[in-house]
Design an enzyme around this catalytic site. Structure first.
Site, PDB file in Angstrom:
ATOM      1  N   TYR A 152      55.282  24.083  21.474  1.00 30.41           N
ATOM      2  CA  TYR A 152      55.262  23.022  22.487  1.00 30.41           C
ATOM      3  C   TYR A 152      54.116  22.041  22.258  1.00 30.41           C
ATOM      4  O   TYR A 152      52.971  22.458  22.029  1.00 30.41           O
ATOM      5  CB  TYR A 152      55.143  23.625  23.884  1.00 30.41           C
ATOM      6  CG  TYR A 152      56.398  24.290  24.368  1.00 30.41           C
ATOM      7  CD1 TYR A 152      57.606  23.592  24.422  1.00 30.41           C
ATOM      8  CD2 TYR A 152      56.384  25.615  24.766  1.00 30.41           C
ATOM      9  CE1 TYR A 152      58.762  24.214  24.871  1.00 30.41           C
ATOM     10  CE2 TYR A 152      57.535  26.245  25.217  1.00 30.41           C
ATOM     11  CZ  TYR A 152      58.718  25.536  25.266  1.00 30.41           C
ATOM     12  OH  TYR A 152      59.856  26.148  25.702  1.00 30.41           O
ATOM     13  N   LYS A 154      44.157  51.960  42.451  1.00 31.13           N
ATOM     14  CA  LYS A 154      44.667  50.755  43.119  1.00 31.13           C
ATOM     15  C   LYS A 154      45.483  49.922  42.128  1.00 31.13           C
ATOM     16  O   LYS A 154      45.405  50.142  40.910  1.00 31.13           O
ATOM     17  CB  LYS A 154      43.497  49.937  43.669  1.00 31.13           C
ATOM     18  CG  LYS A 154      42.552  49.381  42.610  1.00 31.13           C
ATOM     19  CD  LYS A 154      41.314  48.776  43.257  1.00 31.13           C
ATOM     20  CE  LYS A 154      40.373  48.194  42.203  1.00 31.13           C
ATOM     21  NZ  LYS A 154      39.098  47.747  42.803  1.00 31.13           N
TER      22      LYS A 154
HETATM   23  C1  PLP Z   1      37.990  48.575  42.374  1.00 36.11           C
HETATM   24  C2  PLP Z   1      36.966  49.281  43.137  1.00 36.11           C
HETATM   25  C3  PLP Z   1      36.290  50.377  42.566  1.00 36.11           C
HETATM   26  C4  PLP Z   1      36.471  50.770  41.118  1.00 36.11           C
HETATM   27  O1  PLP Z   1      35.715  49.856  40.339  1.00 36.11           O
HETATM   28  P1  PLP Z   1      35.755  49.944  38.731  1.00 36.11           P
HETATM   29  O2  PLP Z   1      34.719  48.979  38.278  1.00 36.11           O
HETATM   30  O3  PLP Z   1      37.147  49.528  38.378  1.00 36.11           O
HETATM   31  O4  PLP Z   1      35.472  51.338  38.374  1.00 36.11           O
HETATM   32  C5  PLP Z   1      35.413  51.081  43.369  1.00 36.11           C
HETATM   33  N1  PLP Z   1      35.196  50.731  44.656  1.00 36.11           N
HETATM   34  C6  PLP Z   1      35.804  49.668  45.228  1.00 36.11           C
HETATM   35  C7  PLP Z   1      35.519  49.333  46.644  1.00 36.11           C
HETATM   36  C8  PLP Z   1      36.711  48.900  44.495  1.00 36.11           C
HETATM   37  O5  PLP Z   1      37.314  47.855  45.048  1.00 36.11           O
END
Ligand code: PLP
Length: 387
Positions: free
Chosen positions: A269, A42
């Site tokens: 800044y 993702k």
């Molecule tokens: C992001 C996500 C994962 C992966 O989680 P990690 O801690 O990054 O391994 C698994 N399941 C769902 C539903 C997620 O949103």
């Protein structure tokens, strides 16, 4: 647009993405489980490039791909990836017919989603949609609430009989994702077990049952069921800190200028930092637009001239000032390592996260969203390609 080669000749900051590290992390995670491993790609593979990471993971022990949205899933298909893909976060109005035609599995968190997915399957003309019923196992976020779960399972079984859906999976997600240990997950594990029982008594026989993300994959084998979904771990992040994984990113930048300044000089800044003594300052051309959190001001360091040096004054959009001390061998053109793997003394993404009071995930995805002036190099085997 400049070609990558032309951009490379112009110099400037560089972000290296180490696919060998992604592959090594994936193999380590796959060795910890007896069932399937879903590579969660993702957010464009945590910014590393979803299709590139997907190919690497599939060659390193993963059998499935996971994304949130249908857009991400169809992008993987458009990139030529044919492995099983699950998409778990979509509005009821999403184009589920397109998902069915693309052979994308869909998570179903509510009766409204079930009806929409079944309708999409009918419109597609391609037969039943492959679905994974999603149970909320303790986040009060995505997934069906436990009190709605029985009704969802029964409706899904009725849709199976009608031939519009096929329940191939049941999924949950653990609330204490940064605590991999068995104690932390007891409530989530029990909620998932109860949900599986309910699904069974509704007549469902889901082949894929998945609950664990990275931390539980590494720390709590009782959560593994038939599949685990790992994202962070692929990119060197173990939220629970139980396992050493390989960092995947290196951000370097050449020093633009070096200058001597007197004691009492205000730097950056708001003159947030004033030199306590005469010193030498180096200007390094990366800042918060490149993913360095501005909230790390007063804490951040870089590796430059063979050792750690403090970033002084406020972190700007595209530059930081580094205090070299009264006498330093650093000259313009020397390369600062701003984020690295840690083995050469460079600060890691985990340290940047600590300095900014955030988690490593945000540092990693932020670095990967840098504007085009940061040259991106992706390792392919032992060589590096620019893009
Ligand atoms: C992001 C996500 C994962 C992966 O989680 P990690 O801690 O990054 O391994 C698994 N399941 C769902 C539903 C997620 O949103």
């Amino acid at each position: 647009m400049l070609t990558p080669d032309a951009a490379a000749r112009l110099g400037g900051p560089e972000l290296r993405i180490d696919l060998d590290a992604v592959a090594a992390n994936c193999r380590l995670l796959a060795e910890r489980v007896s069932g399937d491993l879903m590579a969660v790609v993702k957010a464009d593979g945590f910014g590393h490039g979803a299709a590139t990471v997907a190919r690497t993971a599939l060659a390193s022990g993963a059998g499935w791909l996971g994304v949130t949205s249908l857009v991400e899933a169809l992008d993987l298909r458009a990139a030529g990836l044919t492995a099983p893909v699950l998409s778990w976060l979509n509005p009821v109005g999403a184009d589920f017919a397109a998902a069915v035609r693309a052979g994308v599995d869909l998570a179903v968190p509510s009766p409204a989603h079930l009806a929409a997915v079944a309708g999409g399957a009918q419109r597609s003309g391609w037969g039943a949609a492959r679905v994974h019923l999603h149970l909320d196992t303790g986040l009060a976020r995505d997934g069906a609430a436990p009190e709605e779960w029985g009704a969802l399972c029964r409706a899904a079984r009725a849709a199976e009989r009608e031939g519009t859906v096929q329940v191939v999976g049941v999924m949950g997600h653990l609330a204490l994702a940064d605590l991999g240990g068995p104690g932390a997950n007891a409530a989530g594990r029990a909620a998932f077990d109860r949900g599986l029982q309910v699904a069974r008594s509704a007549g469902l026989r889901p082949a894929h049952r998945h609950l664990a993300a990275t931390a539980a994959t590494l720390g709590d084998p009782a959560t593994h069921h038939t599949m685990v979904r790992v994202g962070a771990g692929l990119f060197g992040i173990d939220p629970s800190g139980s396992t050493r994984l390989r960092p995947t990113l290196t951000l370097t930048a050449p020093v633009v200028s070096v200058r001597r300044v007197a004691a009492g000089t205000g730097v950056g800044y708001g003159h947030h930092w004033v030199t306590p003594r005469a010193t030498t300052l180096a200007l390094v051309p990366v800042g918060y637009a490149d993913g360095l959190p501005r909230t790390a001001t007063d804490h951040a360091e870089v590796l430059l001239g063979g050792r750690r040096r403090p970033v002084v004054g406020r972190i700007s959009m595209d530059q930081v000032v580094v205090d070299l001390g009264p006498c330093s061998p650093v000259v313009a053109g020397d390369v600062a390592t701003v984020v690295g793997a840690g083995d050469d003394g460079a600060p890691t993404a985990a340290e940047w996260a600590r300095w900014a009071h955030t988690l490593e995930h945000e540092i990693v995805t932020g670095l990967c969203s840098a504007p085009p002036r940061v040259r991106r190099c992706v390792s392919t085997g032992s060589s590096w390609g620019t893009r």
